[in-house]
Design a protein around this motif. Structure first.
Motif, PDB file in Angstrom:
ATOM      1  N   CYS A 218       4.597 -60.094 -17.591  1.00  0.00           N
ATOM      2  CA  CYS A 218       3.721 -60.299 -18.735  1.00  0.00           C
ATOM      3  C   CYS A 218       3.881 -59.166 -19.733  1.00  0.00           C
ATOM      4  O   CYS A 218       4.399 -58.100 -19.408  1.00  0.00           O
ATOM      5  N   SER A 219       3.432 -59.421 -20.956  1.00  0.00           N
ATOM      6  CA  SER A 219       3.305 -58.350 -21.939  1.00  0.00           C
ATOM      7  C   SER A 219       1.847 -57.926 -21.981  1.00  0.00           C
ATOM      8  O   SER A 219       0.972 -58.622 -21.456  1.00  0.00           O
ATOM      9  N   ALA A 220       1.576 -56.776 -22.588  1.00  0.00           N
ATOM     10  CA  ALA A 220       0.207 -56.269 -22.612  1.00  0.00           C
ATOM     11  C   ALA A 220      -0.030 -55.440 -23.862  1.00  0.00           C
ATOM     12  O   ALA A 220       0.864 -54.731 -24.330  1.00  0.00           O
ATOM     13  N   ASN A 221      -1.238 -55.568 -24.408  1.00  0.00           N
ATOM     14  CA  ASN A 221      -1.615 -54.694 -25.516  1.00  0.00           C
ATOM     15  C   ASN A 221      -3.094 -54.333 -25.410  1.00  0.00           C
ATOM     16  O   ASN A 221      -3.818 -54.866 -24.573  1.00  0.00           O
ATOM     17  N   ILE A 222      -3.515 -53.416 -26.281  1.00  0.00           N
ATOM     18  CA  ILE A 222      -4.882 -52.900 -26.208  1.00  0.00           C
ATOM     19  C   ILE A 222      -5.472 -52.815 -27.612  1.00  0.00           C
ATOM     20  O   ILE A 222      -4.811 -52.407 -28.566  1.00  0.00           O
TER      21      ILE A 222
END
Length: 530
Positions: A218-222
């Motif tokens: 998966c990709s992830a951001n904040i």
């Protein structure tokens, strides 16, 4: 070979100073040009071709069956067993092959941004451009870390070495073999650099669960408020594009671990699919491709050296590899807290799944295990048009352990951290592939934005009568009729026929899982299949 393999593989191939260890980016670029391995584009990126193999070769991927893996690995078509004796002989051949080379390139780094769970690795390459790729994709050590670096896993890539299937026990001239006992990945017969990246991901998918860490494709951001979002999906579904949000900091675009402390990136770079890439639609990715970046199979004007991202002459699976630091809005270090929102991305070639649905826990478990999407052209050898497929946990090719093991970890984390999960279809609308059209990126962005900022968390929904999915009746920036697939089809009978066909495929696919509670299948799956 024995347990001393890791400490001897460098000395086994060294000959008269032919080892080039930890060369800097500029030096590697010079080597690439000097060795005619690639060219420089107008932005300063290196462009290389991968020859016959423009995607992964899943049928040529193996795991050595030995005392370490015999009772752990989910053996089968994906995790093909390879005899220990054959690996030993092939390993010796490859090392001798590399020893005869004038230059061999070595990179030392890490997989895993959280120091508690990171894996020290070394990558040994026949090609300078592959070594540059490794430098961009994996985590680069500081000078101090390099002094203390002791590799716990080694990737050896020798594209020019071709196996003899009769003699070596491989299916073809190509091989990607992981030995967990010897802690080595052996690659030969393919110039596609992505095999190195995905092999280490497979290694982490085996090792991390043993430390109670959930590995994720998966990709992830904040966000500004510290809210974390995960995007699951196979290549071409939009992970990289959707996670590169100018209003959110990128944690990583493809591989992560979820520990008791939160989420961390496994990599140090991005490997973006760049067919039809434009500065207008994906400015962060477009602008990240500069000096030190690697372009695979992208067509380039011979005079201006300007990359033509719309040209898929060599493959639709054109790629760009660049370090996270090339992005303007990243989380440093690549670690964050526990996720608030999870988005499952699918590219539905049938054109019948809603563009966004709110999932119950049971539906989340069902769709995670199902991993439905369409393989897009060029992602793997022989794929020339989208094909409906089910890739367990949105990453079946990289999961050595049984699928239920990963699903159980996901379910426990959803429960513990009260995560909201959505299913987003970035595929076709208004008809199946060849009839309908691909979902507008602007619509998908609007839907994802509404999910992340909580705008649709409590929005009224309508239940899809076939798939049982809860569809929001309103999303800002998206026409209401687009949200309900049957309203986008010209002929409603054709829609229902195709939807029931896909629902039946879901049911047939799910039958392969053992040890899954009836509740997940009953409450998470389609309501109708006929």
């Amino acid at each position: 070979m024995g347990s001393s393999l890791l400490t001897t593989n460098l000395s086994s191939i060294e000959r008269g100073g032919n080892l080039k260890i930890q060369l800097g980016t500029a030096k590697l670029v010079e080597k690439i040009i000097e060795r005619n391995e690639g060219i420089i584009t107008s932005t300063g990126a290196v462009r290389a071709e991968t020859g016959l193999y423009t995607g992964r070769s899943p049928e040529d991927k193996y795991i050595v069956k030995d005392s370490v893996t015999e009772n752990d690995v989910d053996w089968g078509k994906i995790n093909q067993p390879f005899p220990k004796e054959n690996f030993s002989k092939l390993y010796d051949k490859v090392l001798q092959y590399l020893k005869d080379k004038n230059e061999v390139f070595v990179f030392k780094g890490f997989a895993g941004a959280d120091p508690k769970y990171r894996l020290p690795i070394q990558v040994i390459n026949e090609f300078a451009w592959h070594n540059l790729f490794a430098q961009q994709l994996f985590i680069r050590p500081t000078a101090e870390e390099l002094e203390q670096h002791h590799a716990e896993f080694t990737v050896i890539s020798a594209p020019g070495f071709k196996a003899n299937p009769t003699e070596d026990g491989t299916r073809s001239e190509t091989f990607i073999i992981i030995s967990f006992e010897e802690k080595v990945v052996l690659i030969g017969g393919t110039e596609y650099a992505g095999e190195m990246k995905k092999s280490i991901f497979s290694v982490m998918n085996y090792l991390l669960p043993k430390n109670n860490v959930f590995p994720m494709h998966c990709s992830a951001n904040i966000g500004e408020e510290g809210d974390v979002a995960l995007f699951f999906g196979l290549s071409g579904t939009g992970k990289t594009t959707l996670s590169a949000d100018p209003n959110r900091r990128l944690i990583g675009d493809d591989e992560h671990g979820w520990s008791a402390n939160g989420v961390f990136n496994i990599e140090g770079g991005c490997y973006a699919k760049c067919i039809n890439l434009s500065q207008e639609k994906e400015p962060q990715i477009f602008d990240a491709i500069r000096f030190g970046s690697v372009l695979e199979n992208v067509m380039v004007d011979p005079d201006t050296r300007i990359a033509d991202y719309d040209d898929g002459t060599l493959t639709e699976n054109t790629r760009a590899a660049y370090p996270l630091e090339n992005m303007t809005n990243i989380a440093t270090p690549s670690v964050a807290g526990h996720p608030n929102t999870i988005v499952f991305l699918t590219a539905d070639a049938f054109g019948v799944l809603p563009p966004i649905s709110k999932l119950t826990k049971e539906q989340a478990m069902y769709h995670f295990l199902s991993g439905y999407t369409s393989k897009l052209a060029g992602t793997e050898r022989g794929i020339t048009s989208p094909q409906a497929t089910f890739s367990t946990c949105f990453g079946a090719p990289f999961l050595p352990l049984p699928a239920q093991h990963y699903a159980k970890m996901l379910g426990e984390n959803i429960d513990q951290h009260q995560v909201q999960v959505y299913l987003v279809n970035t595929g076709w609308t208004g008809g199946e592939y060849g009839v309908g059209s691909r979902m507008k990126l602007s619509y998908t962005r609007a839907m994802v934005q509404a999910a992340l900022n909580g705008e649709i968390a409590n929005t009224e929904t309508v239940k899809d009568p076939i798939f049982g999915l809860n569809i929001p009746i309103y999303v800002p920036g998206v026409p209401d009729h687009v949200l309900q697939p049957h309203r986008t089809w010209e002929h409603k009978e054709a829609y229902e026929e195709k939807a029931l066909e896909l629902a039946k495929k879901f049911k047939e696919n799910f039958a392969k899982f053992n040890g899954v509670t009836e509740e997940i299948e009953k409450l998470g799956g389609p309501l109708r299949t006929n």
